[in-house]
Write an enzyme that holds these catalytic residues in place. Structure first.
Site, PDB file in Angstrom:
ATOM      1  N   HIS A 210      37.248  36.289  48.330  1.00 13.29           N
ATOM      2  CA  HIS A 210      38.293  37.115  47.698  1.00 13.29           C
ATOM      3  C   HIS A 210      38.289  36.933  46.168  1.00 13.29           C
ATOM      4  O   HIS A 210      39.310  36.614  45.568  1.00 13.29           O
ATOM      5  CB  HIS A 210      39.672  36.758  48.277  1.00 13.29           C
TER       6      HIS A 210
ATOM      7  N   GLU B  68      41.390  35.116  56.615  1.00 13.97           N
ATOM      8  CA  GLU B  68      40.915  34.353  55.458  1.00 13.97           C
ATOM      9  C   GLU B  68      41.863  33.272  54.975  1.00 13.97           C
ATOM     10  O   GLU B  68      41.456  32.348  54.272  1.00 13.97           O
ATOM     11  CB  GLU B  68      40.609  35.290  54.284  1.00 13.97           C
TER      12      GLU B  68
ATOM     13  N   ARG C  60      40.893  44.801  52.181  1.00 16.29           N
ATOM     14  CA  ARG C  60      41.631  43.740  52.862  1.00 16.29           C
ATOM     15  C   ARG C  60      40.919  43.458  54.188  1.00 16.29           C
ATOM     16  O   ARG C  60      40.382  44.365  54.820  1.00 16.29           O
ATOM     17  CB  ARG C  60      43.082  44.146  53.140  1.00 16.29           C
TER      18      ARG C  60
HETATM   19  P1  NAD Z   1      45.217  52.544  45.016  1.00 17.60           P
HETATM   20  O1  NAD Z   1      46.611  52.571  45.543  1.00 17.60           O
HETATM   21  O2  NAD Z   1      44.957  53.015  43.629  1.00 17.60           O
HETATM   22  O3  NAD Z   1      44.257  53.379  45.996  1.00 17.60           O
HETATM   23  C1  NAD Z   1      44.319  53.310  47.384  1.00 17.60           C
HETATM   24  C2  NAD Z   1      43.828  54.642  47.944  1.00 17.60           C
HETATM   25  O4  NAD Z   1      43.766  54.531  49.364  1.00 17.60           O
HETATM   26  C3  NAD Z   1      44.769  55.815  47.608  1.00 17.60           C
HETATM   27  O5  NAD Z   1      44.036  56.890  47.078  1.00 17.60           O
HETATM   28  C4  NAD Z   1      45.385  56.154  48.964  1.00 17.60           C
HETATM   29  O6  NAD Z   1      45.723  57.532  49.109  1.00 17.60           O
HETATM   30  C5  NAD Z   1      44.266  55.740  49.908  1.00 17.60           C
HETATM   31  N1  NAD Z   1      44.731  55.566  51.280  1.00 17.60           N
HETATM   32  C6  NAD Z   1      45.933  55.103  51.717  1.00 17.60           C
HETATM   33  N2  NAD Z   1      45.984  55.127  53.053  1.00 17.60           N
HETATM   34  C7  NAD Z   1      44.777  55.619  53.463  1.00 17.60           C
HETATM   35  C8  NAD Z   1      44.233  55.888  54.752  1.00 17.60           C
HETATM   36  N3  NAD Z   1      44.948  55.692  55.862  1.00 17.60           N
HETATM   37  N4  NAD Z   1      42.983  56.363  54.806  1.00 17.60           N
HETATM   38  C9  NAD Z   1      42.262  56.614  53.668  1.00 17.60           C
HETATM   39  N5  NAD Z   1      42.738  56.371  52.440  1.00 17.60           N
HETATM   40  C10 NAD Z   1      43.981  55.888  52.338  1.00 17.60           C
HETATM   41  O7  NAD Z   1      44.722  51.057  45.209  1.00 17.60           O
HETATM   42  P2  NAD Z   1      43.524  50.314  44.446  1.00 17.60           P
HETATM   43  O8  NAD Z   1      44.037  49.667  43.213  1.00 17.60           O
HETATM   44  O9  NAD Z   1      42.374  51.228  44.361  1.00 17.60           O
HETATM   45  O10 NAD Z   1      43.233  49.124  45.479  1.00 17.60           O
HETATM   46  C11 NAD Z   1      42.764  49.389  46.793  1.00 17.60           C
HETATM   47  C12 NAD Z   1      42.884  48.142  47.640  1.00 17.60           C
HETATM   48  O11 NAD Z   1      41.970  47.165  47.162  1.00 17.60           O
HETATM   49  C13 NAD Z   1      44.252  47.434  47.556  1.00 17.60           C
HETATM   50  O12 NAD Z   1      45.180  47.984  48.463  1.00 17.60           O
HETATM   51  C14 NAD Z   1      43.914  46.011  47.890  1.00 17.60           C
HETATM   52  O13 NAD Z   1      44.092  45.808  49.276  1.00 17.60           O
HETATM   53  C15 NAD Z   1      42.437  45.877  47.541  1.00 17.60           C
HETATM   54  N6  NAD Z   1      42.203  44.954  46.412  1.00 17.60           N
HETATM   55  C16 NAD Z   1      41.319  43.953  46.570  1.00 17.60           C
HETATM   56  C17 NAD Z   1      41.070  43.072  45.529  1.00 17.60           C
HETATM   57  C18 NAD Z   1      40.071  41.950  45.646  1.00 17.60           C
HETATM   58  O14 NAD Z   1      40.117  41.003  44.842  1.00 17.60           O
HETATM   59  N7  NAD Z   1      39.144  42.004  46.582  1.00 17.60           N
HETATM   60  C19 NAD Z   1      41.758  43.220  44.318  1.00 17.60           C
HETATM   61  C20 NAD Z   1      42.644  44.283  44.184  1.00 17.60           C
HETATM   62  C21 NAD Z   1      42.872  45.154  45.237  1.00 17.60           C
END
Ligand code: NAD
Length: 333
Positions: free
Chosen positions: A299, A267, A238
């Protein structure tokens, strides 16, 4: 009883195409609005039982109150992240919110690694040169990823996919997460370290944690200073995980050697829209676009056929579960 009408916000033709197809199995009446859902547009949600929103719709306290007074009972996010919802206000209301926690971690992971490879081998520059019939390769030298160190912040679904791909390319992987998965680390020879060590030791840093009050501006002037000289920074998480002014500063003094962003902290006005004939007034975005060693995509990490179909199926199933079975398996709270 299911609502017959759902209002979709921030929609494009591709949303309509995929959702209309998947909706053949559900039979909802869907109205597609192109506009974002925000304080100005919330009256459009009148007479709809549910609204379906995307990453840049802004659901603050006022919007939640207005949705409630319009008898909207469900906010269905057609995405994973939910940093655009005021959760405290949501929890005080009678409205529930559901999301799509997983649709294709591969989609985002593959885009992430694509950006890394493109930056490293200057493919974005080579493409333009060759189009101009310039076949010179001066200035396009990259380095082998094999044997280099990647630092992955957030080892959830997407972070793990990225790690698998990078390990397949022979990279060493350091990881930082508030919840460690030791079995995964053992199986994939990943070393969990604290954030400082990851920043100091990684040649490539990739962000895959959610945006929360704790992770906002995780990458700032101080953390940029801790990074290796010439580091590559990639953000497909994000936008506000990075303080953009710190990124620009790091790029200007060569501390950051290359950066790829699929997300940007401001964005919402630009991404997904055609600004090719207009003036960009966002100085930081405009500055970022001047760097030869920066790639910005709009994105699009999630944007594969498989992911879109899964998003549509889970979103409509979330709505059915809520209205017909009184359940919210993917509730945001
Ligand atoms: P997920 O929930 O499976 O994994 C997130 C990980 O981050 C978890 O392991 C969690 O413990 C960790 N985390 C939480 N807080 C943290 C911190 N303070 N420091 C370090 N690690 C921390 O999520 P995911 O499916 O892997 O997605 C991750 C992120 O990717 C989403 O939250 C979203 O913002 C982003 N995303 C972007 C797109 C895109 O199109 N660019 C699409 C989907 C998701």
């Amino acid at each position: 009883m299911a609502p017959t009408k759902i209002a979709f916000f921030d929609t494009k033709s591709y949303d309509k195409q995929v959702f209309d197809d998947v909706n053949k199995d559900f039979g909802y009446t869907i109205t597609y609005f192109e506009t974002h859902l925000n304080e100005d547009t919330v009256p459009l949600a009148e007479n709809f039982g549910a609204v379906c929103i995307f990453v840049n719709d802004q659901i603050n306290e006022k919007v939640i109150r207005m949705l409630e007074s319009n008898d909207v009972r469900l906010i269905a996010l057609r995405c994973a992240g939910y940093n655009n919802i005021d959760i405290e206000a949501l929890n005080k209301s009678h409205i529930k919110a559901v999301r799509v926690p997983e649709y294709s971690p591969f989609a985002v992971a593959e885009h992430t690694v694509g950006l890394m490879l493109c930056l490293n081998r200057r493919i974005h520059k080579a493409y333009i040169r060759i189009r101009e019939h310039n076949f010179s390769i001066s200035g396009l030298m990259g380095s082998d990823f094999n044997g280099k160190t990647a630092g992955i912040i957030g080892t959830g679904k997407i972070g793990k996919c990225v790690i698998s791909i990078l390990r397949g390319m022979g990279m060493n992987v350091l990881a930082y997460d508030i919840k460690q998965d030791d079995n995964f680390a053992k199986d994939h020879q990943v070393k969990y370290v604290d954030l400082s060590e990851l920043l100091e030791s990684s040649d490539v840093i990739s962000l895959h944690c959610p945006l929360t009050p704790k992770t906002k501006y995780l990458i700032n002037d101080t953390t940029v200073d801790q990074m290796k000289d010439g580091v590559m920074l990639v953000n497909t998480g994000r936008g506000a995980l990075i303080k953009t002014s710190a990124l620009v500063g790091g790029l200007k003094r060569g501390k950051i050697g290359a950066a790829a962003l699929d997300v940007y902290e401001e964005e919402s006005e630009y991404f997904f829209e055609d600004w090719s004939l207009q003036i960009i007034s966002d100085e930081l975005l405009a500055r970022l676009l001047t760097f030869p060693n920066v790639i910005v995509t709009s994105h699009q990490g999630f944007f594969t056929r498989e992911a879109m179909t899964n998003i549509a199926a889970t979103t409509l199933d979330n709505i059915t579960q809520f209205f017909e079975k009184n359940k919210a398996p993917n509730e945001v709270s």
